[in-house]
Write a protein that holds these residues in place. Sequence first.
Motif, short mmCIF file in Angstrom:
data_model
loop_
_atom_site.label_atom_id
_atom_site.label_comp_id
_atom_site.label_asym_id
_atom_site.label_seq_id
_atom_site.Cartn_x
_atom_site.Cartn_y
_atom_site.Cartn_z
N VAL A 11 41.83 -33.97 -21.22
CA VAL A 11 40.51 -33.55 -21.70
C VAL A 11 39.42 -34.44 -21.13
CG1 VAL A 11 39.07 -33.26 -23.76
CG2 VAL A 11 41.46 -32.51 -23.78
N ASP A 12 39.62 -35.76 -21.13
CA ASP A 12 38.60 -36.67 -20.60
C ASP A 12 38.35 -36.42 -19.12
OD1 ASP A 12 38.18 -37.89 -23.07
OD2 ASP A 12 39.70 -39.45 -22.69
N GLY A 13 39.43 -36.19 -18.37
CA GLY A 13 39.28 -35.88 -16.95
C GLY A 13 38.56 -34.57 -16.73
N ALA A 14 38.87 -33.57 -17.56
CA ALA A 14 38.21 -32.27 -17.45
C ALA A 14 36.73 -32.40 -17.79
CB ALA A 14 38.89 -31.26 -18.37
N ILE A 15 36.40 -33.15 -18.82
CA ILE A 15 34.99 -33.37 -19.18
C ILE A 15 34.26 -34.00 -18.01
CG2 ILE A 15 33.47 -34.79 -20.62
CD1 ILE A 15 35.38 -34.13 -22.97
N HIS A 16 34.88 -35.00 -17.39
CA HIS A 16 34.27 -35.65 -16.23
C HIS A 16 34.09 -34.66 -15.08
CE1 HIS A 16 33.19 -38.74 -13.36
NE2 HIS A 16 34.14 -38.27 -12.56
N ALA A 17 35.11 -33.84 -14.81
CA ALA A 17 35.04 -32.88 -13.71
C ALA A 17 33.94 -31.85 -13.94
CB ALA A 17 36.39 -32.18 -13.53
N PHE A 18 33.85 -31.30 -15.17
CA PHE A 18 32.82 -30.30 -15.45
C PHE A 18 31.42 -30.92 -15.43
CE2 PHE A 18 36.32 -27.90 -17.76
CZ PHE A 18 36.45 -26.95 -16.75
N THR A 19 31.30 -32.14 -15.92
CA THR A 19 30.01 -32.82 -15.89
C THR A 19 29.57 -33.06 -14.45
OG1 THR A 19 30.46 -33.89 -18.00
CG2 THR A 19 28.76 -34.89 -16.64
N THR A 20 30.50 -33.50 -13.62
CA THR A 20 30.20 -33.74 -12.20
C THR A 20 29.79 -32.45 -11.51
OG1 THR A 20 31.73 -35.61 -12.12
CG2 THR A 20 31.12 -34.61 -10.01
N ALA A 21 30.52 -31.37 -11.76
CA ALA A 21 30.19 -30.08 -11.15
C ALA A 21 28.80 -29.61 -11.58
CB ALA A 21 31.23 -29.03 -11.53
N ALA A 22 28.48 -29.77 -12.84
CA ALA A 22 27.16 -29.36 -13.34
C ALA A 22 26.05 -30.21 -12.75
CB ALA A 22 27.14 -29.44 -14.87
N ASP A 23 26.32 -31.50 -12.58
CA ASP A 23 25.31 -32.40 -12.01
C ASP A 23 25.08 -32.16 -10.52
OD1 ASP A 23 25.01 -33.56 -14.49
OD2 ASP A 23 26.21 -35.35 -14.00
N MET A 24 26.11 -31.66 -9.83
CA MET A 24 26.00 -31.44 -8.39
C MET A 24 25.19 -30.19 -8.04
SD MET A 24 29.82 -32.50 -7.14
CE MET A 24 29.55 -31.92 -5.47
N ASN A 25 25.09 -29.26 -8.97
CA ASN A 25 24.39 -28.00 -8.69
C ASN A 25 23.52 -27.65 -9.88
OD1 ASN A 25 23.58 -25.38 -8.24
ND2 ASN A 25 25.58 -24.65 -7.59
N GLU A 26 22.22 -27.72 -9.70
CA GLU A 26 21.29 -27.48 -10.81
C GLU A 26 21.32 -26.04 -11.31
OE1 GLU A 26 16.94 -27.14 -9.73
OE2 GLU A 26 17.75 -27.98 -7.87
N TYR A 27 21.98 -25.14 -10.58
CA TYR A 27 22.07 -23.74 -11.01
C TYR A 27 23.43 -23.41 -11.63
CZ TYR A 27 17.88 -23.52 -8.22
OH TYR A 27 16.63 -23.74 -7.72
N GLU A 28 24.32 -24.37 -11.64
CA GLU A 28 25.68 -24.16 -12.16
C GLU A 28 25.64 -24.08 -13.68
OE1 GLU A 28 29.32 -23.56 -12.99
OE2 GLU A 28 28.87 -23.77 -10.87
N PHE A 29 26.11 -22.96 -14.23
CA PHE A 29 26.17 -22.85 -15.69
C PHE A 29 27.60 -22.71 -16.18
CE2 PHE A 29 25.85 -18.46 -14.40
CZ PHE A 29 26.73 -17.81 -15.26
N ASP A 30 28.53 -22.26 -15.34
CA ASP A 30 29.92 -22.10 -15.76
C ASP A 30 30.53 -23.44 -16.17
OD1 ASP A 30 30.15 -19.33 -15.49
OD2 ASP A 30 30.66 -19.47 -13.37
N ALA A 31 30.25 -24.48 -15.39
CA ALA A 31 30.80 -25.80 -15.71
C ALA A 31 30.27 -26.27 -17.06
CB ALA A 31 30.46 -26.80 -14.61
N LEU A 32 28.99 -26.02 -17.31
CA LEU A 32 28.41 -26.41 -18.61
C LEU A 32 29.01 -25.61 -19.75
CD1 LEU A 32 24.72 -26.89 -17.53
CD2 LEU A 32 26.23 -28.66 -18.45
N SER A 33 29.26 -24.33 -19.51
CA SER A 33 29.88 -23.50 -20.52
C SER A 33 31.29 -24.02 -20.84
CB SER A 33 29.94 -22.05 -20.05
OG SER A 33 30.52 -21.23 -21.04
N ASN A 34 32.05 -24.35 -19.80
CA ASN A 34 33.39 -24.91 -20.00
C ASN A 34 33.31 -26.27 -20.70
OD1 ASN A 34 34.88 -22.80 -18.87
ND2 ASN A 34 34.61 -23.59 -16.81
N LEU A 35 32.31 -27.05 -20.36
CA LEU A 35 32.11 -28.34 -21.00
C LEU A 35 31.83 -28.15 -22.50
CD1 LEU A 35 31.93 -31.39 -20.48
CD2 LEU A 35 29.51 -31.05 -19.93
N GLY A 36 30.99 -27.18 -22.81
CA GLY A 36 30.71 -26.88 -24.21
C GLY A 36 31.96 -26.47 -24.96
#
Length: 125
Positions: A11-36
């Motif tokens: 879970v911690d690794g996944a949170i980091h991965a989704f946070t990184t993906a969201a931070d890399m692309n200001e239009y990315e919403f799927d990673a934020l949804s998965n993070l939520g």
Amino acid sequence: YGLALVNLDDVDGAIHAFTTAADMNEYEFDALSNLGLLYSMASRHQEAAEAYDKATRRIRQGADGSIKADKRAAAELYTNLGVTLCDLERYREAMVVFAKAVVIDPTFHDAATNLKAVKDALGAS
């Protein structure tokens, strides 16, 4: 990558991965949804609400507030935010969010069901 880590119960690794993906692309919403979703599953509801809220801002485009994502995905995102707001006992905010989900996709029954439940609980019509 984040979903693979979820499947490995990291879970911690996944949170980091989704946070990184969201931070890399200001239009990315799927990673934020998965993070939520991950935060919700971990009962970290405030963090889940923040991730979902940020994702809802990313799927809107233009001054008219139109949605740039698949309507069902957008309605699901708003519904997930609404459920999380209920977990935080922020029912009036949840009612507004569920109503937005219904407007986005009137065929998504989860949103309508949740909207009715919150309205009934609050005595609103």
